[in-house]
Design an enzyme around this catalytic site. Structure first.
Site, PDB file in Angstrom:
ATOM      1  N   TYR A 107      -3.268  -1.221  -2.022  1.00 13.49           N
ATOM      2  CA  TYR A 107      -1.437  -1.981  -1.424  1.00 13.49           C
ATOM      3  C   TYR A 107      -1.484  -2.832  -0.789  1.00 13.49           C
ATOM      4  O   TYR A 107      -2.204  -4.260  -0.638  1.00 13.49           O
ATOM      5  CB  TYR A 107      -0.636  -0.529  -1.930  1.00 13.49           C
ATOM      6  CG  TYR A 107      -0.505  -0.216  -2.898  1.00 13.49           C
ATOM      7  CD1 TYR A 107       0.424  -0.821  -3.658  1.00 13.49           C
ATOM      8  CD2 TYR A 107      -1.081   0.857  -2.859  1.00 13.49           C
ATOM      9  CE1 TYR A 107       0.078  -0.458  -4.731  1.00 13.49           C
ATOM     10  CE2 TYR A 107      -0.901   1.840  -4.448  1.00 13.49           C
ATOM     11  CZ  TYR A 107      -0.423   1.084  -5.214  1.00 13.49           C
ATOM     12  OH  TYR A 107      -0.172   1.400  -6.589  1.00 13.49           O
ATOM     13  N   CYS A 108      -1.448  -2.805   0.400  1.00  6.07           N
ATOM     14  CA  CYS A 108      -0.885  -3.576   1.944  1.00  6.07           C
ATOM     15  C   CYS A 108      -2.125  -3.593   2.823  1.00  6.07           C
ATOM     16  O   CYS A 108      -2.412  -5.613   2.468  1.00  6.07           O
ATOM     17  CB  CYS A 108       0.056  -2.828   2.702  1.00  6.07           C
ATOM     18  SG  CYS A 108       1.840  -2.073   2.347  1.00  6.07           S
ATOM     19  N   VAL A 109      -3.229  -3.267   2.469  1.00 11.71           N
ATOM     20  CA  VAL A 109      -4.489  -3.886   3.397  1.00 11.71           C
ATOM     21  C   VAL A 109      -5.107  -5.050   2.016  1.00 11.71           C
ATOM     22  O   VAL A 109      -5.320  -6.119   2.801  1.00 11.71           O
ATOM     23  CB  VAL A 109      -5.588  -3.121   3.086  1.00 11.71           C
ATOM     24  CG1 VAL A 109      -7.859  -3.568   3.535  1.00 11.71           C
ATOM     25  CG2 VAL A 109      -4.868  -1.567   4.297  1.00 11.71           C
TER      26      VAL A 109
END
Length: 173
Positions: A107-109
């Protein structure tokens, strides 16, 4: 051009949930210590908003295990892409390379790596410096997701920068 260490969403509520969360937090803290010793800027992103990350809610603070210092920069974000309306790009204006760590791998990475290279930054994704949770619907363990993203992101073609994958032990040494 300078290098910056970027720590994505290493928040107290997530540490016990992601695969090897406590070990990951300790590894990132050691990496941050080496970064500071080498004069490298340390930036930590903190997810805010949504039901799980309401400001001030228990567990939303960045992990104490990171041993962040007053000179480190903390930037709040509201999207999976760490650059989206967060001020991250401005904080990185002197950087050419971003060493990237944190959660969640898929997701965020992932979103922040892709956004960084599209903005012209070179990224060193810390091979053993990011984590996630298993995806039982896809039949993937957290380890498989991490390995897959290390491979995919290191082979992706972006117009701006590059992505290299390196183990934490070989960075800032």
């Amino acid at each position: 051009m300078k290098t910056a260490l970027l720590i994505v969403d290493m928040q107290e509520v997530l540490i016990p949930v992601v695969w090897q969360g406590p070990e990951l937090a300790d590894r990132i803290a050691e990496l941050a210590d080496r970064a500071r010793t080498n004069g490298v800027q340390v930036i930590a992103l903190q997810q805010v908003g949504g039901p799980m990350f309401e400001p001030g809610a228990p567990g939303t603070e960045l992990s104490r295990r990171l041993r962040l210092r007053p000179e480190d920069t903390v930037i709040r974000k509201t999207a999976t892409d760490g650059f989206y309306e967060s001020g991250l790009h401005q904080a990185l204006e002197d950087a050419g390379t971003i060493v990237l760590t944190g959660v969640g791998t898929d997701y965020c990475v992932d979103a922040t790596v892709r956004a960084a290279v599209s903005r012209g930054f070179d990224v060193i994704l810390v091979e053993d410096g990011h984590s996630t949770v298993p995806d039982p619907e896809a039949g993937l363990t957290a380890e498989q997701i991490i390995a897959r993203h290390n491979r995919i992101l290191s082979n992706a073609v972006h117009p701006g920068g590059t992505v290299k994958v390196r183990p934490a032990g070989k960075i800032f040494t």
